[in-house]
Design a protein around this motif. Structure first.
Motif, short mmCIF file in Angstrom:
data_model
loop_
_atom_site.label_atom_id
_atom_site.label_comp_id
_atom_site.label_asym_id
_atom_site.label_seq_id
_atom_site.Cartn_x
_atom_site.Cartn_y
_atom_site.Cartn_z
N THR A 25 -37.26 -36.53 -31.96
CA THR A 25 -37.14 -38.04 -32.09
C THR A 25 -36.35 -38.58 -31.12
O THR A 25 -36.73 -39.84 -30.87
CB THR A 25 -36.83 -38.31 -33.78
N ILE A 26 -35.32 -37.85 -30.57
CA ILE A 26 -34.31 -38.55 -29.84
C ILE A 26 -35.15 -38.83 -28.57
O ILE A 26 -34.95 -39.71 -27.62
CB ILE A 26 -33.11 -37.71 -29.66
N TRP A 27 -35.84 -37.56 -27.81
CA TRP A 27 -36.72 -37.89 -26.85
C TRP A 27 -37.61 -38.77 -27.01
O TRP A 27 -37.93 -39.69 -25.97
CB TRP A 27 -37.11 -36.44 -26.43
N HIS A 28 -38.31 -38.87 -28.14
CA HIS A 28 -39.31 -40.07 -28.18
C HIS A 28 -38.81 -41.47 -28.09
O HIS A 28 -39.31 -42.20 -27.26
CB HIS A 28 -39.88 -39.97 -29.50
N GLY A 29 -37.56 -41.51 -28.46
CA GLY A 29 -36.71 -42.83 -28.46
C GLY A 29 -36.50 -43.20 -26.94
O GLY A 29 -36.69 -44.52 -26.68
N LEU A 30 -36.02 -42.17 -26.24
CA LEU A 30 -35.68 -42.37 -24.64
C LEU A 30 -36.96 -42.83 -23.99
O LEU A 30 -36.77 -43.66 -23.21
CB LEU A 30 -35.22 -41.06 -24.21
N LYS A 32 -39.82 -44.30 -25.17
CA LYS A 32 -40.19 -45.71 -25.13
C LYS A 32 -39.30 -46.63 -24.50
O LYS A 32 -39.75 -47.48 -24.11
CB LYS A 32 -39.89 -45.97 -26.93
N LYS A 33 -37.86 -46.19 -24.61
CA LYS A 33 -37.07 -46.95 -23.50
C LYS A 33 -37.43 -47.02 -22.04
O LYS A 33 -37.36 -48.12 -21.38
CB LYS A 33 -35.48 -46.57 -23.72
N LEU A 34 -37.66 -45.99 -21.57
CA LEU A 34 -38.14 -45.75 -20.28
C LEU A 34 -39.38 -46.74 -19.88
O LEU A 34 -39.35 -47.29 -18.96
CB LEU A 34 -38.50 -44.32 -19.60
N VAL A 35 -40.33 -46.66 -20.92
CA VAL A 35 -41.60 -47.37 -20.59
C VAL A 35 -41.35 -48.84 -20.91
O VAL A 35 -41.87 -49.64 -19.76
CB VAL A 35 -42.52 -46.94 -21.83
N SER A 41 -47.21 -49.15 -18.00
CA SER A 41 -48.49 -49.29 -18.47
C SER A 41 -49.21 -48.11 -18.88
O SER A 41 -50.17 -47.61 -18.94
CB SER A 41 -49.37 -49.82 -17.63
N ILE A 42 -48.30 -47.37 -19.89
CA ILE A 42 -48.80 -45.96 -20.89
C ILE A 42 -47.90 -46.07 -21.97
O ILE A 42 -46.66 -46.38 -21.92
CB ILE A 42 -48.38 -44.90 -19.70
N ASP A 43 -48.40 -45.46 -22.79
CA ASP A 43 -47.81 -45.38 -23.93
C ASP A 43 -46.81 -44.32 -24.25
O ASP A 43 -46.96 -43.32 -23.04
CB ASP A 43 -49.13 -44.49 -25.36
N ALA A 44 -45.67 -44.55 -24.61
CA ALA A 44 -44.61 -43.81 -24.60
C ALA A 44 -44.85 -42.31 -24.88
O ALA A 44 -44.14 -41.17 -24.10
CB ALA A 44 -43.34 -44.30 -25.23
N LEU A 45 -45.24 -42.07 -25.94
CA LEU A 45 -45.58 -40.73 -26.32
C LEU A 45 -46.75 -39.87 -25.35
O LEU A 45 -46.54 -38.72 -25.32
CB LEU A 45 -46.09 -40.71 -28.05
N TRP A 51 -44.83 -35.34 -19.54
CA TRP A 51 -43.66 -34.99 -18.86
C TRP A 51 -43.25 -33.67 -19.48
O TRP A 51 -42.98 -32.74 -18.86
CB TRP A 51 -42.57 -35.89 -19.03
N LYS A 52 -43.52 -33.50 -20.96
CA LYS A 52 -42.87 -32.27 -21.60
C LYS A 52 -43.82 -30.96 -21.09
O LYS A 52 -43.38 -30.08 -20.71
CB LYS A 52 -43.12 -32.46 -22.96
#
Length: 242
Positions: A25-30, A32-35, A41-45, A51-52
């Protein structure tokens, strides 16, 4: 079953997901911040998944356990993560923001917090054994999170300093040779069977596998002792002390 030593002279720890949090969840939050910050123009997940996939590939190829002499040249996480972003953004046709995204990833890792039991149990364990760290991590995010634990570790070795990654035996050998430690008198605590159990046992240490996603469970098998929190580790030391 492998004989468990009566009392470890040294207890060595992995860092992330062992002493310090590193939830998805920490990475998902990061991401979202990068996007948001880079107007992507891409969904954060979706970006995270792309990337993963590249990051997992880096982990898979960084060690050739069948012939360590065939390992690829060592690179830090910062460089590896930047390479992963490069590959993703090249496919997406985005501008070159890989370095900034890698730097944001490093800062995010450095801001992670220790688990609630880490400081108390390490202090308790230090009454019986010397305490150290062997971690697959860059110093730029390892040292800041360890500084959040109010304890002076006897030994700290990062993959960046060792120039190799667990489970390569060389990272474990590096520490025991530098400090003249008998590996047979060490316990190594980590959260990954591949990196931590295989790596530490290959040099004669007693592996302890911690899975914080399991509630209050302990078990033993031929390969390792399994725990779900550090209190159980402390109790294991006390039992072997008595």
């Amino acid at each position: 079953m492998k004989k468990i030593i009566k009392k470890p002279e040294v207890i060595l720890f992995d860092c992330f997901e062992t002493l310090v949090k590193n939830e998805k969840t920490i990475w998902h939050g990061l991401f979202k911040k990068l996007v948001f910050e880079h107007h992507l123009s891409i969904d954060a997940l979706e970006l995270w998944d792309l990337w993963k996939k590249e990051e997992i590939n880096f982990r898979n190829i960084r060690n050739n356990l069948s012939d360590l002499n065939q390992n690829p040249p060592f690179i830090t996480y910062k460089q590896a993560w930047q390479n992963c972003f490069d590959k993703v953004f090249t496919k997406l046709g985005n501008k070159n923001i890989s370095q900034k995204c890698a730097e944001s990833s490093i800062k995010s890792m450095a801001s992670n917090e220790p688990y609630e039991d880490s400081e108390e149990m390490i202090i308790n364990l230090s009454k019986y054994s010397k305490i150290g760290i062997i971690s697959n991590a860059d110093n730029s995010f390892l040292i800041p999170v360890l500084n959040k634990i109010n304890f002076k570790f006897d030994f700290i070795l990062s993959s960046e300093d060792a120039k190799c990654y667990k489970p390569n035996p060389k990272i474990f050998e590096n520490l025991v040779e530098k400090y003249n430690i008998n590996a047979q008198n060490c316990w190594y605590v980590g959260d990954k069977e591949f990196d931590d159990v295989i790596g530490s046992s290959s040099v004669g240490m007693q592996p302890i596998l911690i899975n914080r996603n399991i509630y209050n469970d302990t078990y033993k098998n031929e390969k390792y002792i399994g725990i779900s929190n550090l209190k159980q580790l402390y109790e294991e030391v006390i039992i072997n002390e008595s």
